[in-house]
Design a protein around this motif. Structure first.
Motif, PDB file in Angstrom:
ATOM      1  N   UNK A 133       0.888  -1.168  -0.237  1.00 17.94           N
ATOM      2  CA  UNK A 133       0.134   0.006  -0.009  1.00 17.94           C
ATOM      3  C   UNK A 133       1.025   1.211  -0.092  1.00 17.94           C
ATOM      4  N   UNK A 134       0.268   2.265  -0.390  1.00 13.72           N
ATOM      5  CA  UNK A 134       1.070   3.695  -0.536  1.00 13.72           C
ATOM      6  C   UNK A 134       1.612   3.842   0.910  1.00 13.72           C
ATOM      7  N   UNK A 135       0.793   4.071   2.063  1.00 10.66           N
ATOM      8  CA  UNK A 135       1.249   4.362   3.039  1.00 10.66           C
ATOM      9  C   UNK A 135       2.384   3.544   3.927  1.00 10.66           C
TER      10      UNK A 135
ATOM     11  N   UNK B 120       4.977   7.486  -6.801  1.00 11.87           N
ATOM     12  CA  UNK B 120       3.744   6.817  -6.908  1.00 11.87           C
ATOM     13  C   UNK B 120       2.894   7.558  -8.212  1.00 11.87           C
ATOM     14  N   UNK B 121       3.191   8.785  -8.568  1.00  7.63           N
ATOM     15  CA  UNK B 121       2.610   9.393  -9.731  1.00  7.63           C
ATOM     16  C   UNK B 121       3.230   8.665 -10.803  1.00  7.63           C
ATOM     17  N   UNK B 122       4.557   8.706 -10.777  1.00  9.26           N
ATOM     18  CA  UNK B 122       5.214   8.230 -11.966  1.00  9.26           C
ATOM     19  C   UNK B 122       4.763   6.604 -12.235  1.00  9.26           C
TER      20      UNK B 122
ATOM     21  N   UNK C 217      -6.217   0.731  -9.537  1.00  9.18           N
ATOM     22  CA  UNK C 217      -7.647   0.836  -9.167  1.00  9.18           C
ATOM     23  C   UNK C 217      -7.765   0.870  -7.649  1.00  9.18           C
ATOM     24  N   UNK C 218      -7.078   0.368  -7.053  1.00  5.24           N
ATOM     25  CA  UNK C 218      -7.483   0.091  -5.453  1.00  5.24           C
ATOM     26  C   UNK C 218      -6.965   1.183  -4.467  1.00  5.24           C
ATOM     27  N   UNK C 219      -5.717   1.703  -4.867  1.00  8.59           N
ATOM     28  CA  UNK C 219      -4.985   2.588  -4.205  1.00  8.59           C
ATOM     29  C   UNK C 219      -5.161   3.945  -4.469  1.00  8.59           C
TER      30      UNK C 219
END
Length: 240
Positions: free
Chosen positions: A55-57, A86-88, A138-140
Protein backbone atom coordinates in the motif's frame (compact mmCIF):
# COMPACT_ATOMS: atom_id res chain seq x y z
CA UNK A 1 5.11 16.97 -9.64
CA UNK A 2 8.39 18.78 -9.78
CA UNK A 3 10.67 15.75 -10.25
CA UNK A 4 11.34 13.83 -13.44
CA UNK A 5 8.52 11.48 -14.38
CA UNK A 6 8.77 8.25 -16.35
CA UNK A 7 6.98 9.92 -19.25
CA UNK A 8 9.19 13.02 -19.48
CA UNK A 9 11.20 13.32 -22.73
CA UNK A 10 14.93 12.90 -22.39
CA UNK A 11 17.89 12.53 -24.73
CA UNK A 12 18.46 9.01 -25.99
CA UNK A 13 21.20 7.37 -23.98
CA UNK A 14 21.24 10.07 -21.27
CA UNK A 15 23.21 8.96 -18.22
CA UNK A 16 22.60 9.46 -14.54
CA UNK A 17 23.08 13.10 -13.50
CA UNK A 18 26.51 14.41 -12.60
CA UNK A 19 27.06 14.13 -8.87
CA UNK A 20 24.37 11.45 -8.45
CA UNK A 21 25.07 9.10 -5.53
CA UNK A 22 26.70 5.91 -6.75
CA UNK A 23 24.67 2.68 -6.53
CA UNK A 24 25.48 0.74 -3.39
CA UNK A 25 27.80 -2.14 -4.19
CA UNK A 26 30.69 -4.17 -2.80
CA UNK A 27 34.23 -2.98 -3.49
CA UNK A 28 35.45 -4.06 -6.87
CA UNK A 29 35.71 -2.91 -10.48
CA UNK A 30 33.86 0.31 -11.29
CA UNK A 31 30.34 -0.46 -12.51
CA UNK A 32 29.10 1.01 -15.74
CA UNK A 33 26.93 4.10 -15.55
CA UNK A 34 23.34 3.12 -16.21
CA UNK A 35 21.40 5.28 -18.72
CA UNK A 36 18.81 7.42 -16.96
CA UNK A 37 15.87 5.90 -18.84
CA UNK A 38 16.91 2.39 -17.87
CA UNK A 39 17.46 3.38 -14.24
CA UNK A 40 14.02 5.00 -14.01
CA UNK A 41 12.44 1.87 -15.49
CA UNK A 42 14.18 -0.26 -12.87
CA UNK A 43 13.00 2.01 -10.06
CA UNK A 44 9.39 2.03 -11.30
CA UNK A 45 9.32 -1.75 -11.82
CA UNK A 46 10.30 -2.27 -8.19
CA UNK A 47 8.08 0.53 -6.88
CA UNK A 48 4.94 -0.88 -8.50
CA UNK A 49 5.54 -4.21 -6.77
CA UNK A 50 6.20 -2.62 -3.38
CA UNK A 51 3.21 -0.24 -3.57
CA UNK A 52 0.94 -3.12 -4.61
CA UNK A 53 2.19 -5.33 -1.77
CA UNK A 54 2.30 -2.81 1.08
CA UNK A 55 0.00 0.00 0.00
CA UNK A 56 1.01 3.62 -0.44
CA UNK A 57 1.34 4.40 3.27
CA UNK A 58 3.03 1.11 4.16
CA UNK A 59 5.59 1.29 1.35
CA UNK A 60 8.93 2.91 2.13
CA UNK A 61 11.39 4.58 -0.21
CA UNK A 62 14.14 2.74 1.69
CA UNK A 63 12.71 -0.63 0.66
CA UNK A 64 12.22 0.49 -2.94
CA UNK A 65 15.77 1.78 -3.15
CA UNK A 66 17.22 -1.38 -1.60
CA UNK A 67 15.22 -3.63 -3.93
CA UNK A 68 16.33 -1.56 -6.94
CA UNK A 69 19.96 -1.78 -5.84
CA UNK A 70 20.48 1.97 -5.52
CA UNK A 71 20.69 4.56 -2.76
CA UNK A 72 17.67 6.30 -1.30
CA UNK A 73 18.99 9.78 -2.30
CA UNK A 74 19.15 8.60 -5.91
CA UNK A 75 15.43 7.70 -5.83
CA UNK A 76 14.66 11.23 -4.65
CA UNK A 77 17.00 12.66 -7.28
CA UNK A 78 15.01 10.96 -10.03
CA UNK A 79 11.43 11.18 -8.70
CA UNK A 80 11.56 14.05 -6.18
CA UNK A 81 9.33 12.51 -3.47
CA UNK A 82 7.35 9.44 -2.50
CA UNK A 83 4.26 11.00 -4.07
CA UNK A 84 6.26 11.79 -7.21
CA UNK A 85 7.38 8.18 -7.37
CA UNK A 86 3.81 6.93 -6.98
CA UNK A 87 2.56 9.35 -9.64
CA UNK A 88 5.23 8.15 -12.06
CA UNK A 89 4.16 4.53 -11.42
CA UNK A 90 0.51 5.42 -11.87
CA UNK A 91 1.02 7.31 -15.13
CA UNK A 92 3.24 4.64 -16.64
CA UNK A 93 0.85 1.80 -15.81
CA UNK A 94 -2.18 3.83 -16.92
CA UNK A 95 -0.46 4.57 -20.25
CA UNK A 96 0.23 0.86 -20.68
CA UNK A 97 -3.39 -0.04 -19.98
CA UNK A 98 -4.86 2.61 -22.29
CA UNK A 99 -2.31 1.72 -24.96
CA UNK A 100 -3.26 -1.97 -24.75
CA UNK A 101 -6.95 -1.10 -25.19
CA UNK A 102 -6.32 1.31 -28.06
CA UNK A 103 -3.90 -0.97 -29.86
CA UNK A 104 -6.17 -3.99 -29.71
CA UNK A 105 -9.27 -2.03 -30.71
CA UNK A 106 -7.50 -0.42 -33.66
CA UNK A 107 -6.08 -3.67 -35.02
CA UNK A 108 -9.17 -5.84 -34.68
CA UNK A 109 -11.26 -4.94 -37.74
CA UNK A 110 -13.83 -2.50 -38.99
CA UNK A 111 -16.98 -3.26 -37.00
CA UNK A 112 -17.49 -1.46 -33.66
CA UNK A 113 -18.41 -4.64 -31.81
CA UNK A 114 -15.23 -6.43 -32.88
CA UNK A 115 -13.12 -3.43 -31.87
CA UNK A 116 -14.87 -3.17 -28.51
CA UNK A 117 -14.48 -6.90 -27.92
CA UNK A 118 -10.76 -6.70 -28.68
CA UNK A 119 -10.31 -3.66 -26.45
CA UNK A 120 -12.13 -5.25 -23.51
CA UNK A 121 -10.18 -8.47 -23.97
CA UNK A 122 -6.93 -6.48 -23.86
CA UNK A 123 -8.16 -4.73 -20.70
CA UNK A 124 -9.03 -7.94 -18.85
CA UNK A 125 -5.82 -9.62 -20.06
CA UNK A 126 -3.79 -6.67 -18.74
CA UNK A 127 -5.47 -6.94 -15.33
CA UNK A 128 -4.91 -10.68 -15.25
CA UNK A 129 -1.26 -10.54 -16.34
CA UNK A 130 -0.25 -7.38 -14.44
CA UNK A 131 -2.10 -7.66 -11.16
CA UNK A 132 0.40 -5.43 -9.34
CA UNK A 133 -0.24 -2.65 -11.84
CA UNK A 134 -3.98 -2.93 -11.40
CA UNK A 135 -3.72 -2.81 -7.62
CA UNK A 136 -1.82 0.48 -7.96
CA UNK A 137 -4.25 1.87 -10.54
CA UNK A 138 -7.57 0.67 -9.18
CA UNK A 139 -7.42 0.04 -5.45
CA UNK A 140 -4.98 2.56 -4.03
CA UNK A 141 -4.74 5.64 -6.17
CA UNK A 142 -8.23 7.08 -5.70
CA UNK A 143 -7.78 7.19 -1.91
CA UNK A 144 -4.69 9.40 -1.96
CA UNK A 145 -3.86 13.04 -2.79
CA UNK A 146 -5.60 15.40 -5.20
CA UNK A 147 -2.72 15.14 -7.67
CA UNK A 148 -2.96 11.34 -7.69
CA UNK A 149 -6.76 11.39 -7.95
CA UNK A 150 -6.46 13.76 -10.93
CA UNK A 151 -4.06 11.36 -12.67
CA UNK A 152 -6.51 8.50 -12.12
CA UNK A 153 -9.36 10.59 -13.52
CA UNK A 154 -7.28 11.47 -16.59
CA UNK A 155 -6.58 7.79 -17.30
CA UNK A 156 -10.25 6.92 -16.84
CA UNK A 157 -11.30 9.67 -19.26
CA UNK A 158 -8.97 8.25 -21.90
CA UNK A 159 -10.58 4.80 -21.62
CA UNK A 160 -14.08 6.31 -21.53
CA UNK A 161 -13.40 8.27 -24.72
CA UNK A 162 -12.30 5.12 -26.55
CA UNK A 163 -15.34 3.14 -25.41
CA UNK A 164 -17.73 6.02 -26.15
CA UNK A 165 -16.49 6.26 -29.75
CA UNK A 166 -17.17 2.55 -30.27
CA UNK A 167 -20.62 2.72 -28.67
CA UNK A 168 -21.59 5.72 -30.81
CA UNK A 169 -20.34 3.90 -33.91
CA UNK A 170 -22.47 0.92 -32.98
CA UNK A 171 -25.52 3.11 -32.56
CA UNK A 172 -24.84 4.82 -35.90
CA UNK A 173 -24.76 1.41 -37.60
CA UNK A 174 -28.32 0.92 -36.41
CA UNK A 175 -29.42 3.19 -39.23
CA UNK A 176 -31.52 6.34 -39.44
CA UNK A 177 -34.43 4.74 -37.57
CA UNK A 178 -32.32 4.39 -34.42
CA UNK A 179 -33.91 6.21 -31.50
CA UNK A 180 -30.85 6.24 -29.21
CA UNK A 181 -29.17 9.59 -28.55
CA UNK A 182 -25.72 10.80 -27.49
CA UNK A 183 -27.01 10.74 -23.94
CA UNK A 184 -27.88 7.05 -24.38
CA UNK A 185 -24.38 6.40 -25.73
CA UNK A 186 -22.90 8.16 -22.71
CA UNK A 187 -25.11 6.08 -20.41
CA UNK A 188 -24.03 2.81 -22.07
CA UNK A 189 -20.37 3.86 -21.92
CA UNK A 190 -20.48 4.56 -18.18
CA UNK A 191 -22.36 1.33 -17.53
CA UNK A 192 -19.86 -0.66 -19.58
CA UNK A 193 -16.73 0.87 -18.04
CA UNK A 194 -18.21 0.59 -14.55
CA UNK A 195 -19.03 -3.07 -15.14
CA UNK A 196 -15.50 -3.74 -16.41
CA UNK A 197 -14.01 -2.09 -13.31
CA UNK A 198 -16.20 -4.15 -11.01
CA UNK A 199 -15.51 -7.38 -12.87
CA UNK A 200 -11.81 -7.10 -12.09
CA UNK A 201 -12.71 -7.77 -8.44
CA UNK A 202 -14.90 -10.68 -9.54
CA UNK A 203 -11.99 -12.09 -11.54
CA UNK A 204 -9.74 -11.95 -8.46
CA UNK A 205 -12.28 -14.10 -6.60
CA UNK A 206 -12.64 -16.47 -9.58
CA UNK A 207 -9.09 -17.10 -10.81
CA UNK A 208 -10.34 -19.99 -12.98
CA UNK A 209 -12.21 -17.50 -15.21
CA UNK A 210 -10.23 -16.47 -18.30
CA UNK A 211 -10.09 -12.94 -19.74
CA UNK A 212 -11.68 -14.37 -22.92
CA UNK A 213 -14.64 -15.79 -20.99
CA UNK A 214 -15.22 -12.62 -18.97
CA UNK A 215 -15.06 -10.48 -22.12
CA UNK A 216 -17.58 -12.67 -23.92
CA UNK A 217 -20.00 -12.55 -21.00
CA UNK A 218 -19.80 -8.78 -20.78
CA UNK A 219 -20.28 -8.33 -24.54
CA UNK A 220 -23.37 -10.54 -24.42
CA UNK A 221 -24.79 -8.59 -21.50
CA UNK A 222 -24.16 -5.11 -22.95
CA UNK A 223 -23.80 -5.28 -26.72
CA UNK A 224 -26.58 -7.82 -27.32
CA UNK A 225 -28.85 -5.84 -25.01
CA UNK A 226 -28.07 -2.61 -26.84
CA UNK A 227 -28.77 -4.36 -30.14
CA UNK A 228 -32.23 -5.36 -29.00
CA UNK A 229 -32.95 -1.77 -27.99
CA UNK A 230 -31.77 -0.60 -31.42
CA UNK A 231 -34.32 -2.98 -32.92
CA UNK A 232 -37.08 -1.24 -30.99
CA UNK A 233 -37.43 -3.57 -28.03
CA UNK A 234 -37.80 -1.98 -24.59
CA UNK A 235 -38.49 -3.37 -21.14
CA UNK A 236 -41.01 -1.75 -18.85
CA UNK A 237 -42.20 -2.92 -15.44
CA UNK A 238 -45.65 -4.50 -15.41
CA UNK A 239 -47.81 -2.91 -12.78
CA UNK A 240 -50.78 -4.68 -11.32
Amino acid sequence: MSGTSAGAPEPEGALEPEGAPAPESAPGPRRRRVPRRERERQILDVAVQVFAKRGYHGASVDEIAESAGISKPMVYLYLDSKEGLFLACLRREADRLVGAFQGAATASGASPELRLHAGLLAFFAFVSEHRDSWVVLHRQASELSEAIAAAVAEARRAVMAEVADLVRAGIAEGGPATQLTDEDADFVTHALVGAADSLTDWMARHPDQSPEGVTLRLMNMVWVGMGRVLEGEAWKPVTG
